[in-house]
Design a protein around this motif. Structure first.
Motif, PDB file in Angstrom:
ATOM      1  N   SER A  36       0.831  -1.203   0.000  1.00  0.00           N
ATOM      2  CA  SER A  36       0.000   0.000   0.000  1.00  0.00           C
ATOM      3  C   SER A  36       0.866   1.253   0.000  1.00  0.00           C
ATOM      4  N   VAL A  37       0.551   2.162  -0.913  1.00  0.00           N
ATOM      5  CA  VAL A  37       1.244   3.449  -1.002  1.00  0.00           C
ATOM      6  C   VAL A  37       0.193   4.517  -1.276  1.00  0.00           C
ATOM      7  N   GLY A  38       0.127   5.519  -0.429  1.00  0.00           N
ATOM      8  CA  GLY A  38      -0.823   6.599  -0.652  1.00  0.00           C
ATOM      9  C   GLY A  38      -2.275   6.163  -0.577  1.00  0.00           C
ATOM     10  N   ASP A  44      -3.266  -1.263  -7.966  1.00  0.00           N
ATOM     11  CA  ASP A  44      -4.483  -0.497  -8.236  1.00  0.00           C
ATOM     12  C   ASP A  44      -4.203   0.736  -9.080  1.00  0.00           C
ATOM     13  N   TYR A  45      -3.008   1.285  -8.980  1.00  0.00           N
ATOM     14  CA  TYR A  45      -2.669   2.427  -9.830  1.00  0.00           C
ATOM     15  C   TYR A  45      -2.674   2.010 -11.306  1.00  0.00           C
ATOM     16  N   SER A  46      -2.205   0.795 -11.582  1.00  0.00           N
ATOM     17  CA  SER A  46      -2.261   0.286 -12.961  1.00  0.00           C
ATOM     18  C   SER A  46      -3.703   0.067 -13.394  1.00  0.00           C
ATOM     19  N   PHE A  47      -4.508  -0.520 -12.514  1.00  0.00           N
ATOM     20  CA  PHE A  47      -5.917  -0.735 -12.850  1.00  0.00           C
ATOM     21  C   PHE A  47      -6.626   0.589 -13.111  1.00  0.00           C
ATOM     22  N   ASP A  48      -6.274   1.631 -12.370  1.00  0.00           N
ATOM     23  CA  ASP A  48      -6.891   2.945 -12.594  1.00  0.00           C
ATOM     24  C   ASP A  48      -6.580   3.472 -13.996  1.00  0.00           C
ATOM     25  N   VAL A 116       5.686   0.584 -10.070  1.00  0.00           N
ATOM     26  CA  VAL A 116       5.858   2.035 -10.006  1.00  0.00           C
ATOM     27  C   VAL A 116       4.465   2.655  -9.991  1.00  0.00           C
ATOM     28  N   ILE A 117       4.408   3.947  -9.697  1.00  0.00           N
ATOM     29  CA  ILE A 117       3.117   4.646  -9.677  1.00  0.00           C
ATOM     30  C   ILE A 117       3.102   5.678 -10.799  1.00  0.00           C
ATOM     31  N   VAL A 118       2.121   5.573 -11.671  1.00  0.00           N
ATOM     32  CA  VAL A 118       1.865   6.560 -12.717  1.00  0.00           C
ATOM     33  C   VAL A 118       0.495   7.149 -12.436  1.00  0.00           C
ATOM     34  N   ARG A 119       0.448   8.436 -12.175  1.00  0.00           N
ATOM     35  CA  ARG A 119      -0.809   9.111 -11.845  1.00  0.00           C
ATOM     36  C   ARG A 119      -1.146  10.115 -12.940  1.00  0.00           C
ATOM     37  N   ASP A 120      -2.389  10.097 -13.356  1.00  0.00           N
ATOM     38  CA  ASP A 120      -2.833  10.980 -14.420  1.00  0.00           C
ATOM     39  C   ASP A 120      -2.720  12.442 -14.027  1.00  0.00           C
ATOM     40  N   GLY A 121      -2.436  13.264 -15.026  1.00  0.00           N
ATOM     41  CA  GLY A 121      -2.474  14.708 -14.862  1.00  0.00           C
ATOM     42  C   GLY A 121      -3.788  15.228 -15.414  1.00  0.00           C
ATOM     43  N   THR A 181       8.219   5.239 -18.158  1.00  0.00           N
ATOM     44  CA  THR A 181       7.330   5.157 -16.995  1.00  0.00           C
ATOM     45  C   THR A 181       6.913   3.737 -16.633  1.00  0.00           C
ATOM     46  N   GLY A 182       7.049   2.796 -17.567  1.00  0.00           N
ATOM     47  CA  GLY A 182       6.520   1.453 -17.337  1.00  0.00           C
ATOM     48  C   GLY A 182       5.164   1.229 -17.973  1.00  0.00           C
ATOM     49  N   VAL A 183       4.696   2.187 -18.782  1.00  0.00           N
ATOM     50  CA  VAL A 183       3.419   2.068 -19.504  1.00  0.00           C
ATOM     51  C   VAL A 183       3.725   2.115 -20.991  1.00  0.00           C
ATOM     52  N   GLN A 184       3.179   1.185 -21.760  1.00  0.00           N
ATOM     53  CA  GLN A 184       3.554   1.068 -23.172  1.00  0.00           C
ATOM     54  C   GLN A 184       2.464   0.376 -23.988  1.00  0.00           C
ATOM     55  N   ILE A 185       2.601   0.510 -25.300  1.00  0.00           N
ATOM     56  CA  ILE A 185       1.808  -0.256 -26.268  1.00  0.00           C
ATOM     57  C   ILE A 185       2.795  -0.984 -27.163  1.00  0.00           C
TER      58      ILE A 185
END
Length: 242
Positions: A36-38, A44-48, A116-121, A181-185
């Motif tokens: 758990s972070v934040g 769950d950050y990935s699922f978001d 890692v955590i990637v949060r939308d702007g 970031t760890g997010v890709q296609i």
């Protein structure tokens, strides 16, 4: 852009099989994706991000403390999640995706790191990457963070990017302005002929770069590295606005 129905990215894989060795002893009893972070689990950050891109079909792989991963993922009811079992051998990022290919289909798909955590702007980042995706020009598209805005990660960066988004890996003696970031296609055909063994996705990035088909899109939100307990504390302070 060429994002017709036949090429639309509608599946995603979340990489959740890592050992989280730098977070020991915490990860001796909790798999890193469930730390758990934040106020929420890392996975769950990935699922978001996946929900923000309106993707329903998701593959999650597991290896370390697999029963906990399976049990937690089983509580997620709003996504259609299939599990990819790597308990026999840890396959790293590339080998893990290769093993899961039968579950991902024959169209380009998204892959997200759960450590890692990637949060939308201002925009939904995975959705924006999908809109940026052009299979006529690209074999891989990476979501990139400016090195100076990353929290807790390495400060030497990973890639240089030209005005059109084409990526070039940095020379080891040079600092680069963007990190992955760890997010890709990625296109599934890149795995053609590869053996099911442990290997990094970096192998495919390098091949795509040589063909001039590796592209990046700058992420507008937060990228938070959580590889150590100190990094977790920094990430939580950032999430709380400190």
């Amino acid at each position: 852009m060429n994002n017709t129905n036949s090429t639309k990215v509608d599946r995603a894989m979340v990489l959740a099989a890592g050992l989280g060795t730098r977070l020991r002893p915490l990860t001796n009893t909790i798999p890193k994706p469930l730390v758990s972070v934040g106020g929420q689990r890392l996975i769950d950050y990935s699922f978001d991000l996946i929900r923000g891109a309106h993707i329903q079909n998701v593959v999650v792989n597991y290896h370390h403390l697999a029963d906990q991963i399976r049990a937690y993922v089983g509580t997620i009811k709003d996504l259609n999640i299939t599990m990819s079992d790597e308990t026999d051998a840890l396959l790293e990022t590339g080998g893990g995706v290769l093993k899961a290919l039968p579950l991902l289909g024959d169209k380009p798909f998204a892959v997200l790191n759960s450590d890692v955590i990637v949060r939308d702007g201002a925009h939904r980042s995975l959705d924006k990457l999908i809109r940026f995706w052009d299979p006529d020009r690209m074999d891989v598209a990476l979501l990139m963070q400016t090195t100076i805005s990353a929290v807790g990660g390495h400060d030497h960066g990973d890639y240089h990017m030209d005005s059109g988004g084409k990526l070039t890996r940095r020379d080891e003696r040079v600092v680069a302005p963007f990190l992955f970031t760890g997010v890709q296609i990625i296109k599934p055909h890149l795995f053609d002929g590869m053996k099911e063994e442990a290997f990094s996705l970096n192998r495919l990035y390098d091949q795509a770069e040589k063909r001039g088909r590796l592209y990046g899109l700058v992420h507008e939100g937060q990228w938070l590295h959580v590889g150590t307990e100190v990094a977790i504390k920094k990430a939580e302070q950032k999430i709380q606005g400190q």
